[in-house]
Scaffold this motif. Structure first.
Motif, PDB file in Angstrom:
ATOM      1  N   SER A  75      -8.887 -21.019  -6.364  1.00  0.00           N
ATOM      2  CA  SER A  75      -8.732 -20.059  -7.452  1.00  0.00           C
ATOM      3  C   SER A  75      -8.239 -18.763  -6.843  1.00  0.00           C
ATOM      4  O   SER A  75      -8.511 -18.462  -5.688  1.00  0.00           O
ATOM      5  CB  SER A  75     -10.064 -19.838  -8.186  1.00  0.00           C
ATOM      6  N   SER A  76      -7.496 -17.992  -7.623  1.00  0.00           N
ATOM      7  CA  SER A  76      -6.874 -16.779  -7.100  1.00  0.00           C
ATOM      8  C   SER A  76      -7.831 -15.601  -7.173  1.00  0.00           C
ATOM      9  O   SER A  76      -8.403 -15.312  -8.227  1.00  0.00           O
ATOM     10  CB  SER A  76      -5.600 -16.465  -7.903  1.00  0.00           C
ATOM     11  N   SER A  77      -8.014 -14.900  -6.049  1.00  0.00           N
ATOM     12  CA  SER A  77      -8.816 -13.684  -6.059  1.00  0.00           C
ATOM     13  C   SER A  77      -7.988 -12.532  -6.605  1.00  0.00           C
ATOM     14  O   SER A  77      -6.770 -12.632  -6.756  1.00  0.00           O
ATOM     15  CB  SER A  77      -9.276 -13.352  -4.639  1.00  0.00           C
ATOM     16  N   GLN A  78      -8.647 -11.411  -6.901  1.00  0.00           N
ATOM     17  CA  GLN A  78      -7.942 -10.253  -7.433  1.00  0.00           C
ATOM     18  C   GLN A  78      -6.908  -9.738  -6.430  1.00  0.00           C
ATOM     19  O   GLN A  78      -5.819  -9.324  -6.811  1.00  0.00           O
ATOM     20  CB  GLN A  78      -8.922  -9.138  -7.791  1.00  0.00           C
ATOM     21  N   LYS A  79      -7.244  -9.807  -5.136  1.00  0.00           N
ATOM     22  CA  LYS A  79      -6.298  -9.334  -4.131  1.00  0.00           C
ATOM     23  C   LYS A  79      -5.041 -10.194  -4.118  1.00  0.00           C
ATOM     24  O   LYS A  79      -3.927  -9.682  -3.980  1.00  0.00           O
ATOM     25  CB  LYS A  79      -6.953  -9.339  -2.740  1.00  0.00           C
ATOM     26  N   ILE A  80      -5.210 -11.494  -4.292  1.00  0.00           N
ATOM     27  CA  ILE A  80      -4.071 -12.408  -4.294  1.00  0.00           C
ATOM     28  C   ILE A  80      -3.121 -12.080  -5.435  1.00  0.00           C
ATOM     29  O   ILE A  80      -1.903 -12.188  -5.302  1.00  0.00           O
ATOM     30  CB  ILE A  80      -4.551 -13.869  -4.407  1.00  0.00           C
ATOM     31  N   THR A  81      -3.673 -11.665  -6.574  1.00  0.00           N
ATOM     32  CA  THR A  81      -2.847 -11.434  -7.764  1.00  0.00           C
ATOM     33  C   THR A  81      -2.636  -9.946  -8.063  1.00  0.00           C
ATOM     34  O   THR A  81      -2.258  -9.592  -9.168  1.00  0.00           O
ATOM     35  CB  THR A  81      -3.488 -12.116  -8.985  1.00  0.00           C
ATOM     36  N   ASN A  82      -2.884  -9.095  -7.088  1.00  0.00           N
ATOM     37  CA  ASN A  82      -2.685  -7.650  -7.291  1.00  0.00           C
ATOM     38  C   ASN A  82      -2.040  -7.077  -6.031  1.00  0.00           C
ATOM     39  O   ASN A  82      -2.656  -6.329  -5.283  1.00  0.00           O
ATOM     40  CB  ASN A  82      -4.021  -6.969  -7.586  1.00  0.00           C
ATOM     41  N   SER A  83      -0.772  -7.436  -5.836  1.00  0.00           N
ATOM     42  CA  SER A  83      -0.128  -7.112  -4.555  1.00  0.00           C
ATOM     43  C   SER A  83       1.103  -6.221  -4.680  1.00  0.00           C
ATOM     44  O   SER A  83       1.762  -5.959  -3.682  1.00  0.00           O
ATOM     45  CB  SER A  83       0.280  -8.416  -3.854  1.00  0.00           C
ATOM     46  N   VAL A  84       1.417  -5.773  -5.887  1.00  0.00           N
ATOM     47  CA  VAL A  84       2.619  -4.954  -6.083  1.00  0.00           C
ATOM     48  C   VAL A  84       2.200  -3.517  -6.394  1.00  0.00           C
ATOM     49  O   VAL A  84       1.632  -3.240  -7.454  1.00  0.00           O
ATOM     50  CB  VAL A  84       3.505  -5.508  -7.218  1.00  0.00           C
ATOM     51  N   HIS A  85       2.484  -2.615  -5.452  1.00  0.00           N
ATOM     52  CA  HIS A  85       2.071  -1.221  -5.591  1.00  0.00           C
ATOM     53  C   HIS A  85       3.280  -0.324  -5.297  1.00  0.00           C
ATOM     54  O   HIS A  85       3.680  -0.163  -4.145  1.00  0.00           O
ATOM     55  CB  HIS A  85       0.937  -0.907  -4.614  1.00  0.00           C
ATOM     56  N   ILE A  86       3.836   0.253  -6.345  1.00  0.00           N
ATOM     57  CA  ILE A  86       5.016   1.099  -6.162  1.00  0.00           C
ATOM     58  C   ILE A  86       4.815   2.435  -6.872  1.00  0.00           C
ATOM     59  O   ILE A  86       4.119   2.517  -7.891  1.00  0.00           O
ATOM     60  CB  ILE A  86       6.297   0.422  -6.689  1.00  0.00           C
ATOM     61  N   PRO A  87       5.411   3.499  -6.346  1.00  0.00           N
ATOM     62  CA  PRO A  87       5.314   4.807  -7.000  1.00  0.00           C
ATOM     63  C   PRO A  87       6.295   4.897  -8.160  1.00  0.00           C
ATOM     64  O   PRO A  87       7.146   4.016  -8.355  1.00  0.00           O
ATOM     65  CB  PRO A  87       5.713   5.770  -5.873  1.00  0.00           C
ATOM     66  N   ASN A  88       6.168   5.959  -8.943  1.00  0.00           N
ATOM     67  CA  ASN A  88       7.171   6.223  -9.967  1.00  0.00           C
ATOM     68  C   ASN A  88       8.502   6.533  -9.292  1.00  0.00           C
ATOM     69  O   ASN A  88       8.559   7.219  -8.271  1.00  0.00           O
ATOM     70  CB  ASN A  88       6.748   7.390 -10.854  1.00  0.00           C
ATOM     71  N   LEU A  89       9.571   6.020  -9.865  1.00  0.00           N
ATOM     72  CA  LEU A  89      10.902   6.197  -9.288  1.00  0.00           C
ATOM     73  C   LEU A  89      11.788   6.996 -10.228  1.00  0.00           C
ATOM     74  O   LEU A  89      11.577   7.011 -11.447  1.00  0.00           O
ATOM     75  CB  LEU A  89      11.547   4.830  -9.021  1.00  0.00           C
ATOM     76  N   SER A  90      12.790   7.634  -9.659  1.00  0.00           N
ATOM     77  CA  SER A  90      13.772   8.378 -10.458  1.00  0.00           C
ATOM     78  C   SER A  90      15.173   7.975 -10.030  1.00  0.00           C
ATOM     79  O   SER A  90      15.391   7.466  -8.917  1.00  0.00           O
ATOM     80  CB  SER A  90      13.590   9.881 -10.266  1.00  0.00           C
ATOM     81  N   LYS A  91      16.142   8.255 -10.900  1.00  0.00           N
ATOM     82  CA  LYS A  91      17.528   7.943 -10.566  1.00  0.00           C
ATOM     83  C   LYS A  91      18.012   8.775  -9.387  1.00  0.00           C
ATOM     84  O   LYS A  91      18.879   8.330  -8.623  1.00  0.00           O
ATOM     85  CB  LYS A  91      18.418   8.160 -11.788  1.00  0.00           C
ATOM     86  N   ALA A  92      17.445   9.958  -9.212  1.00  0.00           N
ATOM     87  CA  ALA A  92      17.845  10.804  -8.082  1.00  0.00           C
ATOM     88  C   ALA A  92      17.550  10.137  -6.742  1.00  0.00           C
ATOM     89  O   ALA A  92      18.266  10.349  -5.755  1.00  0.00           O
ATOM     90  CB  ALA A  92      17.142  12.154  -8.171  1.00  0.00           C
ATOM     91  N   GLN A  93      16.505   9.302  -6.710  1.00  0.00           N
ATOM     92  CA  GLN A  93      16.151   8.620  -5.465  1.00  0.00           C
ATOM     93  C   GLN A  93      17.102   7.471  -5.134  1.00  0.00           C
ATOM     94  O   GLN A  93      17.022   6.886  -4.049  1.00  0.00           O
ATOM     95  CB  GLN A  93      14.716   8.081  -5.558  1.00  0.00           C
ATOM     96  N   MET A  94      17.991   7.166  -6.060  1.00  0.00           N
ATOM     97  CA  MET A  94      18.951   6.078  -5.858  1.00  0.00           C
ATOM     98  C   MET A  94      20.262   6.567  -5.252  1.00  0.00           C
ATOM     99  O   MET A  94      21.168   5.769  -4.994  1.00  0.00           O
ATOM    100  CB  MET A  94      19.259   5.378  -7.194  1.00  0.00           C
ATOM    101  N   ARG A  95      20.421   7.860  -5.014  1.00  0.00           N
ATOM    102  CA  ARG A  95      21.691   8.412  -4.526  1.00  0.00           C
ATOM    103  C   ARG A  95      21.972   7.976  -3.083  1.00  0.00           C
ATOM    104  O   ARG A  95      21.089   7.980  -2.235  1.00  0.00           O
ATOM    105  CB  ARG A  95      21.687   9.945  -4.592  1.00  0.00           C
ATOM    106  N   ILE A  96      23.239   7.620  -2.827  1.00  0.00           N
ATOM    107  CA  ILE A  96      23.707   7.303  -1.473  1.00  0.00           C
ATOM    108  C   ILE A  96      24.822   8.283  -1.125  1.00  0.00           C
ATOM    109  O   ILE A  96      25.981   8.091  -1.525  1.00  0.00           O
ATOM    110  CB  ILE A  96      24.238   5.860  -1.369  1.00  0.00           C
ATOM    111  N   PRO A  97      24.523   9.371  -0.402  1.00  0.00           N
ATOM    112  CA  PRO A  97      25.567  10.344  -0.047  1.00  0.00           C
ATOM    113  C   PRO A  97      26.611   9.705   0.878  1.00  0.00           C
ATOM    114  O   PRO A  97      26.271   8.959   1.802  1.00  0.00           O
ATOM    115  CB  PRO A  97      24.797  11.447   0.684  1.00  0.00           C
ATOM    116  N   ILE A  98      27.866   9.978   0.602  1.00  0.00           N
ATOM    117  CA  ILE A  98      28.973   9.486   1.417  1.00  0.00           C
ATOM    118  C   ILE A  98      29.770  10.679   1.920  1.00  0.00           C
ATOM    119  O   ILE A  98      30.158  11.553   1.133  1.00  0.00           O
ATOM    120  CB  ILE A  98      29.890   8.543   0.621  1.00  0.00           C
ATOM    121  N   LYS A  99      30.038  10.708   3.225  1.00  0.00           N
ATOM    122  CA  LYS A  99      30.733  11.860   3.822  1.00  0.00           C
ATOM    123  C   LYS A  99      32.225  11.819   3.536  1.00  0.00           C
ATOM    124  O   LYS A  99      32.724  10.960   2.817  1.00  0.00           O
ATOM    125  CB  LYS A  99      30.437  11.891   5.324  1.00  0.00           C
TER     126      LYS A  99
END
Length: 577
Positions: free
Chosen positions: A364-388
């Motif tokens: 049977s699955s423990s809580q740890k087994i089924t609670n493994s995705v931990h991410i912060p809030n994200l914004s579109k600004a964090q998706m920027r890839i500066p190109i020189k």
């Protein structure tokens, strides 16, 4: 084995008493001599007791069907099927697979020892043998963030488990080359315990093969060319020929197999999705493909049975002969090889594609087994890839149906000094978000060859550390797809114009479903249908391809949560030139 059981086998073999079961009128595949023989087969206490003329308490008339040992998958990550062992068994047993050599390093990289124990527990008491190879590389490399670390003392207690066969694929070549004591301790304690050691020699030259062989590594499943396979065979290694969902190497490697070296060649699936297992099969699919390309069908069956058994010291498996376990199957055509019935230890377990009785999981699955995705809030600004100023970038080029990539340098489109995905150039944004420890790490890159025309796709299946990986044509869909995976506890999802099209939740470590395999297959069908809404028309699996774009032990250019990684330079490099 006790004296009473041994005495019974001897008496049956000597025809002093009837066998439990006798198979008559079968065309027996003799994997020792490469022949078809015609004899009765006597079975007692789940083992073959004799070939000849026998009487039994029960008799099965094979009606001149072929009878062969059941198949062995010599290297598989069950997690890649997206179901746990108890569901995986339901799918592969009807295809004639009753033994697998499996490496749980996917769940190990997420949950460590607890993940391994979950797999061991779930695999118990099933009409199928699971032989586990302990993960050697958790984390796979220091160039990414994994959910756990497993060192030699963490693995040592598992070596006493009867289900454990050895040490899984050694993929940290730099540590092996430098004789890192942390890796060598894992290898040494495995060999001392009588275990076996698997290799992972992707893209490595002959000198590296010497190094691996000298260290006691016995197998490799990462050959892509006949030349690579030959280099390993010349040095005494076993070559496991892979045909999975993402990596398909059988056609390229089969020319190396000849009468002299075939006994050192095996078959494996490595990573195969549940829908492909249902539609194509498992090791039976390998045999059909190999036979269609001209390999002798008995040799192909030998590679799928006796060879794999001998490679891993399974001395009572892989053949129809006295003293061997009565794991066998029937099929009508030597070339078509459609399995009609499957037997485990002399008991019928599947007939015409269906299990004789349902299987129940042991865990049977423990809580740890089924609670493994931990991410912060994200914004579109964090998706920027500066190109020189050069307007050029280092780009990951996909090779369809391969897990190796190419390293391209191309001009890219810009908007306010940052990379702008271009559908016309097939240059899309690739994102990896760390999901284990909330480090905030976000790796950004550019990928070519995915072929999406709109929207984004994302998954928590990202070999081998299994952070979140996403690819898309715009930042809004990328951010929302990643955040949606956090809400459903991991899995796969497609987004278009800010809304989900379809998703497959995988709450067990973000890798496997807690639903039956039928439901998983049904949800995969929906996902593949909805890919057309995103304009995907390529003839490869985009989710599987995406999941290997994060693996920094496979050439040439990959993306981790710490950034763009060059395997040639063995370091992270900038996207911008």
């Amino acid at each position: 084995m006790n004296i009473e059981s041994l005495t019974k086998k001897i008496k049956v073999a000597n025809k002093e008493c009837p066998a439990d079961l006798v198979i008559k009128n079968a065309q027996i595949v003799d994997v020792f001599n490469g022949e078809i023989i015609h004899k009765d087969v006597a079975i007692v206490d789940g083992f073959f007791a004799g070939l000849g003329e026998y009487e039994g308490k029960e008799v099965i008339d094979a009606q001149r069907q072929y009878m062969a040992p059941s198949f062995i998958d010599s290297h598989v990550h069950i997690e890649s099927s997206m179901v746990p062992p108890s569901e995986f068994a339901k799918v592969v047993i009807p295809h004639g697979v009753t033994t697998v050599i499996t490496d749980p390093h996917e769940i190990g990289n997420v949950l460590g020892a607890e993940g391994i124990q979950f797999m061991l527990d779930d695999a118990k008491d099933l009409p199928m043998d699971f032989h586990f190879m302990l993960p050697s590389s958790v984390p796979a490399t220091p160039f990414e963030t994994s959910g756990a670390e497993l060192h030699a003392p963490d693995l040592q207690p598992f070596l006493g488990d009867s289900q454990v066969r050895g040490l899984g694929e050694v993929m940290d070549y730099s540590s092996l080359r430098n004789a890192d004591p942390r890796l060598l301790e894992k290898i040494a304690q495995t060999i001392e315990a009588g275990g076996y050691v698997d290799g992972h020699l992707a893209g490595l030259n002959e000198d590296a093969v010497n190094l691996y062989s000298s260290a006691g590594v016995q197998t490799d499943h990462e050959c892509n060319t006949a030349e690579e396979a030959l280099a390993r065979l010349q040095r005494g290694m076993y070559v496991s020929i892979r045909e999975g969902s993402a990596a398909k190497d059988l056609q390229a490697l089969l020319p190396v197999v000849n009468e002299m070296n075939a006994r050192r060649c095996l078959f494996c699936t490595d990573d195969k999705h549940i829908d492909d297992l249902l539609n194509e099969g498992s090791i039976d699919h390998h045999i059909r493909l190999a036979t269609a390309q001209g390999l002798d069908p008995i040799t192909a069956i030998q590679m799928a049975t006796l060879n794999a058994a001998e490679c891993y010291g399974l001395h009572d498996k892989g053949a129809i002969a006295p003293g061997y376990m009565a794991d066998f199957l029937f099929f009508k055509d030597l070339h078509a090889l459609e399995v009609t019935q499957v037997f485990k230890k002399g008991k019928k377990v599947a007939s015409h594609g269906t299990l004789v009785k349902d299987l129940q999981p042991s865990s049977s699955s423990s809580q740890k087994i089924t609670n493994s995705v931990h991410i912060p809030n994200l914004s579109k600004a964090q998706m920027r890839i500066p190109i020189k100023d050069s307007q050029k970038g280092n780009i990951i080029k996909i090779n369809k149906n391969q897990i190796r990539t190419d390293h391209l340098i191309e001009e890219v489109e810009l908007e306010s000094g940052s990379f702008q995905p271009s559908v016309s150039k097939d240059q899309l944004k690739l994102v990896v978000v760390e999901r284990h420890h909330q480090t905030g790490n976000i790796g950004l890159g550019i990928v070519k060859g995915m072929g999406l025309q709109r929207g984004a796709i994302a998954t928590t299946i990202a070999h081998d550390s299994h952070n979140i990986v996403a690819v898309g044509t715009n930042d809004e869909d990328l951010v929302k797809a990643i955040q949606h995976l956090g809400k459903i506890g991991g899995g796969m999802t497609l987004f278009h114009e800010g809304s989900p099209l379809s998703s497959l939740p995988l709450p067990i470590a973000g890798l496997m479903s807690d639903q039956g395999y039928e439901e998983v297959a049904h949800q995969l069908v929906d996902i593949h249908k909805d890919l057309s809404t995103l304009g995907f028309t390529n003839d490869f699996n985009p989710f599987l391809t995406l999941s290997f774009l994060t693996l920094p032990v496979i050439p040439s250019l990959k993306l981790t949560d710490k950034g763009l990684f060059s395997t040639k330079e063995a370091k992270h490099i900038p996207v911008s030139i």
